[in-house]
Design an enzyme around this catalytic site. Structure first.
Site, PDB file in Angstrom:
ATOM      1  N   CYS C 132       0.993  -1.046  -0.297  1.00 15.21           N
ATOM      2  CA  CYS C 132       0.262  -0.209  -0.552  1.00 15.21           C
ATOM      3  C   CYS C 132       0.816   1.049  -0.065  1.00 15.21           C
ATOM      4  O   CYS C 132       1.886   1.823   1.035  1.00 15.21           O
ATOM      5  CB  CYS C 132      -0.813  -0.037   0.726  1.00 15.21           C
ATOM      6  N   ILE C 193       5.507 -13.604  -3.791  1.00 16.41           N
ATOM      7  CA  ILE C 193       5.886 -12.011  -3.826  1.00 16.41           C
ATOM      8  C   ILE C 193       4.433 -11.533  -4.268  1.00 16.41           C
ATOM      9  O   ILE C 193       3.381 -12.011  -4.436  1.00 16.41           O
ATOM     10  CB  ILE C 193       6.362 -12.096  -5.262  1.00 16.41           C
ATOM     11  N   THR C 268      -3.683 -16.166  -8.903  1.00 19.26           N
ATOM     12  CA  THR C 268      -4.610 -16.837 -10.007  1.00 19.26           C
ATOM     13  C   THR C 268      -4.860 -18.063 -10.147  1.00 19.26           C
ATOM     14  O   THR C 268      -6.080 -17.929 -11.350  1.00 19.26           O
ATOM     15  CB  THR C 268      -3.324 -15.838 -11.519  1.00 19.26           C
TER      16      THR C 268
HETATM   17  C1  LIG Z   1      -7.250  -9.863  -8.962  1.00 14.25           C
HETATM   18  C2  LIG Z   1      -6.447 -10.411  -7.975  1.00 14.25           C
HETATM   19  C3  LIG Z   1      -6.651  -9.609  -6.348  1.00 14.25           C
HETATM   20  C4  LIG Z   1      -5.143  -9.759  -5.669  1.00 14.25           C
HETATM   21  N1  LIG Z   1      -5.561  -9.143  -4.201  1.00 14.25           N
HETATM   22  C5  LIG Z   1      -5.268  -8.795  -3.807  1.00 14.25           C
HETATM   23  C6  LIG Z   1      -5.258  -8.522  -2.236  1.00 14.25           C
HETATM   24  O1  LIG Z   1      -6.427  -7.944  -1.890  1.00 14.25           O
HETATM   25  N2  LIG Z   1      -3.858  -8.786  -1.452  1.00 14.25           N
HETATM   26  C7  LIG Z   1      -3.135  -9.559  -1.416  1.00 14.25           C
HETATM   27  O2  LIG Z   1      -1.852  -8.735  -0.502  1.00 14.25           O
HETATM   28  N3  LIG Z   1      -2.206 -10.009  -2.333  1.00 14.25           N
HETATM   29  C8  LIG Z   1      -3.662  -9.584  -3.589  1.00 14.25           C
HETATM   30  N4  LIG Z   1      -3.870  -9.958  -5.485  1.00 14.25           N
HETATM   31  C9  LIG Z   1      -2.516 -10.458  -5.265  1.00 14.25           C
HETATM   32  C10 LIG Z   1      -1.892 -12.440  -4.670  1.00 14.25           C
HETATM   33  O3  LIG Z   1      -1.936 -12.604  -3.784  1.00 14.25           O
HETATM   34  C11 LIG Z   1      -0.771 -12.988  -5.781  1.00 14.25           C
HETATM   35  O4  LIG Z   1       0.674 -12.674  -4.868  1.00 14.25           O
HETATM   36  C12 LIG Z   1      -0.058 -12.511  -6.526  1.00 14.25           C
HETATM   37  O5  LIG Z   1      -0.891 -12.500  -7.116  1.00 14.25           O
HETATM   38  C13 LIG Z   1       1.009 -13.544  -7.056  1.00 14.25           C
HETATM   39  O6  LIG Z   1       0.599 -15.128  -6.913  1.00 14.25           O
HETATM   40  P1  LIG Z   1       0.224 -15.873  -8.294  1.00 14.25           P
HETATM   41  O7  LIG Z   1       0.654 -15.330  -9.405  1.00 14.25           O
HETATM   42  O8  LIG Z   1      -0.208 -17.291  -7.729  1.00 14.25           O
HETATM   43  O9  LIG Z   1      -1.655 -14.926  -8.089  1.00 14.25           O
HETATM   44  C14 LIG Z   1      -4.634  -9.893  -5.859  1.00 14.25           C
HETATM   45  C15 LIG Z   1      -3.924 -10.779  -7.030  1.00 14.25           C
HETATM   46  C16 LIG Z   1      -5.226 -10.992  -8.236  1.00 14.25           C
HETATM   47  C17 LIG Z   1      -4.974 -11.563  -9.705  1.00 14.25           C
END
Ligand SMILES: Cc1cc2nc3c(=O)[nH]c(=O)nc-3n(C[C@H](O)[C@H](O)[C@H](O)COP(=O)(O)O)c2cc1C
Ligand SMILES: Cc1cc2nc3c(=O)[nH]c(=O)nc-3n(C[C@H](O)[C@H](O)[C@H](O)COP(=O)(O)OP(=O)(O)OC[C@H]3O[C@@H](n4cnc5c(N)ncnc54)[C@H](O)[C@@H]3O)c2cc1C
Ligand SMILES: Cc1cc2nc3c(=O)[nH]c(=O)nc-3n(C[C@H](O)[C@H](O)[C@H](O)COP(=O)(O)OP(=O)(O)OC[C@H]3O[C@@H](n4cnc5c(N)ncnc54)[C@H](O)[C@@H]3O)c2cc1C
Ligand SMILES: Cc1cc2nc3c(=O)[nH]c(=O)nc-3n(C[C@H](O)[C@H](O)[C@H](O)COP(=O)(O)O)c2cc1C
Ligand code: FES
Ligand code: FES
Lengths: 291, 306, 306, 291
Positions: C132, C193, C268
Site C-alpha cells: 500500500c 511475492i 491466479t
Molecule cells: C485479482 C487479484 C487481486 C489481488 N488482491 C490482493 C489483495 O487484496 N491482497 C494481497 O496481499 N494480494 C492480492 N493479490 C496478489 C496475490 O495474492 C498474489 O500475491 C499475486 O497474484 C501473485 O500470485 P499468483 O501469480 O499466484 O496470482 C491479488 C491478485 C489478483 C490477481
C-alpha cells in the site's frame, strides 16, 4: 572448429519455412513425423532443424515458447503433387515424447503446419579420420540418437567403405527406425538391455569386437545419450580409432546467436553445439563438463 | 503490402530507416540473420555486448524455458572489441546501422570500450549495458544504484564520440530515478528493459536449471513489466526511449511506441522467428496506415489516458 | 491416490494440514470455493485484504490478460473488518485455517486492523499487505522502502497477538534487504511475492487496458521472478518464508519448497481451476512419496546447488 | 442485489467439469458449440459458464491464460449413450470469433474436451416487474446477446404470458440462432441494418411500437452491445416499463472472488457482474460508468 572444413560438404543455407504435416505415426515407443517443406534445400547427414513446439494455430501461443532441435532423420525427396508453384521436399523426423514440446508435436495432425528453421549445424564428414577412406565406419546409435545416423549410413553405404550400424536400446520397442536401417542393406547389429531383440546387452559389446578387428583403422560415429557416447569415445580411443559424436544441448536459436548451447571443450572454453557442432570429434569435448 | 507511411524515426540522434532494432545478445553480430531477413529492411541492430578482451561465458546449462519466457545466464561471452571491429563489422552490408554495446566491471573499462568503438565509421551509436556488477562496489549492478549509474554515464559520456544510449536494468525499485540520472549525466537516450532476474528449478533433479542458479527472464512474459517501465521512464525524461522486452509482434511494438518509445528492440522473438524484426517493421507501418498516422514517429507517446 | 507422506507443515508458528494456502484477493472469503474443493483439504487461506471500513475499488476495466499472466487493478475492494469478522468468518467450516490480510495507508491503521482481527478465535494469523502506498511518505509503498517497512512491522508487531506474516512487494531492488527488515522487527514470517507492477495497452483504442493505467501482473509469467525472490529471501533470513507467484501445479509448488519456502500460496490459478489448491496439495504429497521424502516439510530448502 | 431473491428460481450450485465437444458448427457469421457436460445440473435462463480458451491438450498451456465467459444458449437434455456411469447433459453455446480465445474455441473438434465452470451468475426472473405476470414480455437481442435469450424465450413461451422476441443484427448472416427462435413458436421480429432480412433498421423501432401498445405494462429483456441495451433501457423507462439487461464485462473467475468484473451502480459503488448479475434492472446501472 569441430571438423575441418574440407571434410564436410559445404552445407546449404538454412531457411525458415512452414512445414506441412504429411504423417505423424507411432513406431514402437517412438514416433516418426513426415513433413513437406517448401523450398527445402536438402541437408547433410547429421544436420538438424529447430521446429516449433507443436502445430501452428491461427492464434500465436507463447507457452511453450522455444522451438525444439530435431535431427533430420530421412530425406524423402520431392513431394508429388505439391501445392502449385513452390517446390516441396519431404523429410522425416524420428522423435520420442519426453516433455511438453514433444507431446505437442505428437498431437500434430496431417494437414497442420509447423514452423521450422533449417538445415542447421555441421553434419558428419563422410570421409573423416586420417585413414578414414580405408578403415571401417562403425555407426553406433542409442535411443533417438538413431535419428542422426540414417542418412549417414545411407551415404556411407554408397561408398566402397566397410560399414556397420550398431543400434542399441532398452528393449525391442525402443528401436524405432530399425526397419529403415535394415532396408539400407548395410550390416546391422542391434542390442537390447532386456535381450528382446538382437544381442542382450549394450552397444559397447559389439563395438568392442569391431574395434579390435579394425586395429585402429576404424571411425566410430556415436550418437545417443551422453554416457553412451562417452563410453564409445573411450573405447575408440583405447583402440586408436577416431570417434565422432553428436551432442544434445538445450538450444534457443539453433544458429549461433543466443550462445545458449555451449559445450565445454577439452582444451578449455566452449563450442557452440548448434553452429560448430552438433558433430564433434570426441576428443574435442570436455565430457566431465557436460551437464 | 507496402504503405505510404513515413517509417523513419530518430533515436538519440541516430536516424533510423524504421523503428525496429534488434536487441543485444539476441542478434549475434548481424550476419547470422542474413539467410532469414534483409538486414537493410530493419532499423538496425545492437551487437552482442563487448568486453575489452574476448570472453567465454558460464558453463552449461545456460538457458531454460518458462511460461511465455526464457531464462538465460550466458555471461557476456563475446569475441572482444578488437575482433568485433576488425572482423565482424566489415562483414556487414554497407547500409546496416550498427550500435555497439559495452560491458565492463569499472567505469574506466566502459570508457575505453566506448572510445575505441567511437572511432569506427561503421558504428552509429553506443549502448551501455549497465547490468554488470560493479566489482569495487561489492557486486551491485551499475544499473541498480543511481550514484553508480551516474558515475558510469558521466565517465563514458566524456569520451564517447557517438550517440550514447544507456540500457537500464529492470531490477530496481524506481526506474524513473535511473532514467533521470542518465538524462542528467548527458546520455542521448535510454534503452529498457534488460532481462528480469529470475530462477527456475528442475524438480526431477532438484537442481537449478541454470549452472549459474540465477539468470535473466526474457520473452513475452515480461512484456507488461517492460511496457510499464518504458511508460514510467518516458514520463520522467525528455531524452528518447528505446523500448525492449517481450516484443514478438507489430502490435506489441506499437504498445511501446504509444507509451513513449521512439524505437524498439526485438530480442527473444528473434529465436522464435529469425525474420521477426522485418515482419514487425512492416506491421508497424501497416498499423500506422490503418490508424491514419502519416509517420510512425507520430505514434510515439500517442497513448490516450484521459 | 493417497500417500503415507506426512503433509503437515508449520508456517510462522501456524500448524497447517498441508503446505498449500491460497493467496489474498484470489480466494474471496473462502465460502465461494465450497462447490469446487474441500476447504478442509487445503492448508488454509489468506482472506482478501481488509481495510477498517468497507471499501469499493477502481472503476472498470479492472483486469486484463497478458502472455501467461493477468493484470489487475482492483484496489482492495473489501467488506471491511467488521463484516469480515461478524459475517464472513462464521460462515466458514470449523476446521478451516484463516489468515487475515491487513491493508492501510498508515502504520497505525494496520495496527488497529491487526489488533481487531487478533481478538477473533477463528483467525490463525495476520498477513500485512505491504503493497500500500504510504500517504505521508508521498505514495511510495511501505514494501518498497526498508525504513518504512521497518516502522510498519514494528508498529503492527506491538499489537498483533497472532503470528505475523509480512507480504512483500517484488517491486524492489534488493528483496533480501526487505526480508531482513521484517525479521529484525519481529515478523514471524514473510510471504512473497505480491503482483509485479505492470501495464498493458489496447492498440485498437490506443488506451491502457486498465482504468488505473498501471496494475499488478500475476500468474505463471511471474513464477520465475517469484522463485528467484523466494530463494534470495530464504537465504537472507531464518524466519519461515511462504512462496507466492504463478503457482499452477504441484511441480510449481515443489520448486518454491525446494528454494526454501515452508508453505506456498496459490493465487491466479484459482481462477483457471477453482479446485487447483486441493489438486496441488495432493500432488505435492505424491511428489514427496515418489522422491522418498517422508515429510513434505523435508522438501523445504532441499535444492541441490553443489 | 441485482434482482430480488424471490423472483429468481434458486440457481444450481456450479460445478467444474471437463466438457466433451459434440459439435462445433458454423452458422452464419457465428458458431454454435455443442457440449456434453458430465453431471451438468442444468441452468436458469441467463446464466453463463467460464470456459477454457480452446480445447485441452495433454500439455497445460498458459497462453492465453484466462477462461472466457459464455452464456448457456440452449439446454439440450441428457446425452444418449453417455460414457458409462456419469450422467452427461448436453448444452449449446452460441459465439462469435472476436479474438484469441474464441478463435481457439472455433478450432475445438468433436471428441476434444474443454474445461468449464458453471452454471454461474443469477439468471432472468421469469416473472419480474411489478405487473409482470399480466404485461407482455419483450425480449430484445443484438449480436451474440441472442445467446442469453433463447432459454428465457422458451420458458416464457410456456407461460400464458404474451411474448415477443426482437432480434437485431447488421445483416442476415449475423442472425445466428434465428431459426432456433422461430422453432419456438413465440412471435419473432427480426431487424437488420442492411434490410437483408426482416425490418430494415434497428431493434429500437419495433421495440418502440410494442412499448407504446403495452402502455407501461411490458417487461423488456435486452441483451446485446452496451449502446443497444442503453437505448432499450431509455425507451422502456420513457414508456414506464421495466427493463432487464445482461452485462458483458471482462471476467477472470466468474464466481465473485477476483472482483474484476465490477460494474458501476447508479447509486454509487459497484456490483459484481458475475455474481450479482449478469442480469440487472437497467436502472440499477450507471451506464456512463461502463467501459
Ligand atoms: C485479482 C487479484 C487481486 C489481488 N488482491 C490482493 C489483495 O487484496 N491482497 C494481497 O496481499 N494480494 C492480492 N493479490 C496478489 C496475490 O495474492 C498474489 O500475491 C499475486 O497474484 C501473485 O500470485 P499468483 O501469480 O499466484 O496470482 C491479488 C491478485 C489478483 C490477481
Ligand atoms: C542437435 C539436436 C538434435 C536432436 N535430435 C533429436 C531427434 O532426432 N529426436 C528426438 O527425439 N530428440 C532429439 N533431440 C532432443 C530434443 O531436442 C528434445 O528431446 C526436445 O527438445 C525435448 O523437448 P520437450 O519440450 O518435449 O521436453 P522438455 O523437457 O519439456 O523441454 C524443456 C526445454 O528443454 C529442452 N530440452 C529438453 N531435453 C533436451 C535434449 N535432450 N536436448 C536438447 N534440448 C532439450 C527443450 O528443447 C526445451 O527448451 C535433439 C537435440 C539436439 C540438440
Ligand atoms: C456473462 C457473459 C456472457 C457472454 N456470453 C457470450 C456468448 O454467449 N457468446 C459470445 O460470443 N460471447 C459472449 N460473451 C462475450 C465473450 O466472453 C467474449 O467475446 C470473449 O471473452 C472474447 O474472448 P477472446 O479471447 O476471443 O477475445 P480477446 O479480445 O482476445 O479477449 C481478451 C480478454 O478480454 C476478455 N473479453 C473480450 N471481449 C469481452 C466481452 N465482450 N465480454 C467479456 N470479456 C471479454 C476476454 O475474456 C479475455 O480475457 C459473454 C460475456 C459475458 C461477460
Ligand atoms: C540469450 C540472451 C542474451 C542476452 N545478452 C545480452 C547482452 O549481451 N547485452 C545486453 O545488453 N542484453 C542482453 N540480453 C537482453 C536482451 O537484449 C533484452 O534486453 C532482453 O532479453 C529483453 O528483451 P526480449 O524479451 O525481447 O528478449 C540478452 C538476452 C538473451 C535472451
Ligand atoms: S542454440 Fe543459440 S547459439 Fe546455439
Ligand atoms: S469475474 Fe471474478 S469477481 Fe466477477
Amino acid at each position: 572448429m569441430a571438423v575441418t572444413e574440407t571434410s564436410v560438404p559445404s552445407p546449404h543455407a538454412a531457411i525458415r519455412s512452414q512445414a506441412r504435416v504429411l504423417e505423424n505415426r507411432v513406431e514402437g515407443s517412438g514416433r516418426i513425423l513426415t513433413l513437406a517443406v517448401p523450398n527445402w534445400p536438402g541437408s547433410i547427414p547429421g544436420q538438424f532443424l529447430m521446429i516449433g513446439a507443436g502445430a501452428e494455430s491461427e492464434v500465436v501461443r507463447h507457452d511453450p515458447l522455444l522451438p525444439r532441435p530435431m535431427a533430420v532423420y530421412r530425406e524423402l525427396g520431392p513431394v508429388k503433387g505439391a501445392a502449385s508453384g513452390l517446390s516441396e521436399r519431404s523429410i522425416e523426423l524420428l522423435y520420442r515424447v519426453v516433455g511438453r514440446g514433444t507431446t505437442l508435436l505428437s498431437e500434430a495432425e496431417p494437414g497442420e503446419s509447423i514452423s521450422m528453421v533449417g538445415p542447421l549445424g555441421r553434419g558428419f564428414p563422410v570421409d573423416s579420420g586420417a585413414n578414414a577412406s580405408s578403415g571401417p565406419a562403425i555407426l553406433v546409435g542409442g535411443g533417438t540418437g538413431i535419428a542422426s545416423l540414417f542418412e549417414l549410413a545411407k551415404a556411407l553405404g554408397e561408398t566402397d567403405r566397410e560399414v556397420v550400424v550398431i543400434l542399441g536400446a532398452r528393449s525391442a520397442l525402443d528401436l524405432t527406425g530399425k526397419d529403415d536401417f535394415s532396408a539400407l542393406g548395410v550390416e546391422l547389429v542391434c542390442t537390447t538391455e532386456d535381450g528382446s531383440v538382437g544381442l542382450a546387452g549394450r552397444v559397447t559389446d559389439p563395438l568392442l569386437a569391431r574395434l579390435e578387428a579394425a586395429q585402429g583403422r576404424a571411425t566410430v560415429f556415436a550418437v545417443g545419450p551422453t554416457p553412451m557416447m562417452k563410453a564409445c569415445a573411450e573405447l575408440a580411443a583405447r583402440h586408436g580409432s577416431d570417434c565422432l559424436v553428436s551432442l544434445e544441448n538445450p538450444m534457443a536459436c539453433g544458429f549461433g546467436v543466443c550462445l545458449g548451447c555451449a559445450a565445454p571443450r577439452a582444451e578449455g572454453g566452449f563450442s557452440l553445439v548448434c553452429k560448430e557442432g552438433p558433430v564433434f570429434e570426441a576428443r574435442e569435448i570436455d565430457w566431465e563438463g557436460l551437464p | 503490402m507496402s504503405t505510404s507511411v513515413d517509417e523513419r524515426v530518430e533515436l538519440a540522434g541516430i536516424p533510423l530507416r524504421n523503428a525496429v532494432l534488434t536487441a543485444s545478445g539476441t542478434f549475434g553480430y548481424g550476419t547470422e540473420f542474413a539467410p532469414f531477413l534483409d538486414l537493410e529492411k530493419i532499423g538496425g541492430f545492437v551487437a552482442k555486448s563487448l568486453t575489452l578482451e574476448p570472453r567465454f561465458g558460464n558453463p552449461p546449462p545456460r538457458i531454460g524455458e518458462t511460461p511465455a519466457g526464457m531464462l538465460n545466464a550466458i555471461s557476456i561471452e563475446n569475441v572482444g572489441v578488437k575482433v568485433f571491429l576488425e572482423e565482424k563489422l566489415p562483414a556487414l552490408p554497407e547500409g546496416v546501422v550498427v550500435i555497439a554495446s559495452a560491458f565492463g566491471t569499472e567505469p574506466a573499462v566502459y570508457a575505453e570500450l566506448a572510445a575505441r568503438v567511437s572511432e569506427h565509421p561503421r558504428i552509429s551509436g553506443i549502448e551501455i549495458n549497465a547490468s554488470c556488477p560493479h566489482v569495487k562496489a561489492g557486486g551491485i549492478e551499475f544499473g541498480q544504484d543511481p550514484a553508480l549509474l551516474g558515475e558510469l554515464v558521466r565517465t563514458v559520456r566524456a569520451v564517447a564520440k557517438k550517440p550514447l544510449l544507456v540500457k537500464l536494468s529492470p531490477n530496481v525499485t524506481r526506474i524513473a530515478d535511473m532514467a533521470r540520472v542518465c538524462e542528467a549525466e548527458g546520455a542521448d537516450g535510454i534503452s529498457l528493459i534488460n532481462a528480469v532476474q529470475a530462477m527456475e528449478v528442475d524438480v526431477e533433479t532438484r537442481r537449478p536449471v541454470l549452472s549459474n542458479i540465477l539468470g535473466g527472464l526474457s520473452g513475452p512474459a515480461i512484456r507488461p513489466i517492460a511496457l510499464r517501465m518504458v511508460w514510467q521512464a518516458a514520463q520522467a525524461v525528455k531524452i528518447p526511449v528505446c523500448g525492449v522486452g517481450g516484443i514478438a509482434s507489430a502490435e506489441d511494438a506499437v504498445k511501446f511506441l504509444l507509451c513513449g518509445a521512439s524505437a524498439i528492440q526485438v530480442g527473444t522473438a528473434n529465436y522464435l522467428d529469425p525474420s521477426a524484426a522485418e515482419r514487425i517493421a512492416r506491421g508497424i507501418a501497416e498499423y500506422a496506415e490503418r490508424h491514419g498516422f502519416a509517420r510512425v514517429a507520430d505514434l510515439t507517446g500517442a497513448l490516450e489516458t484521459g
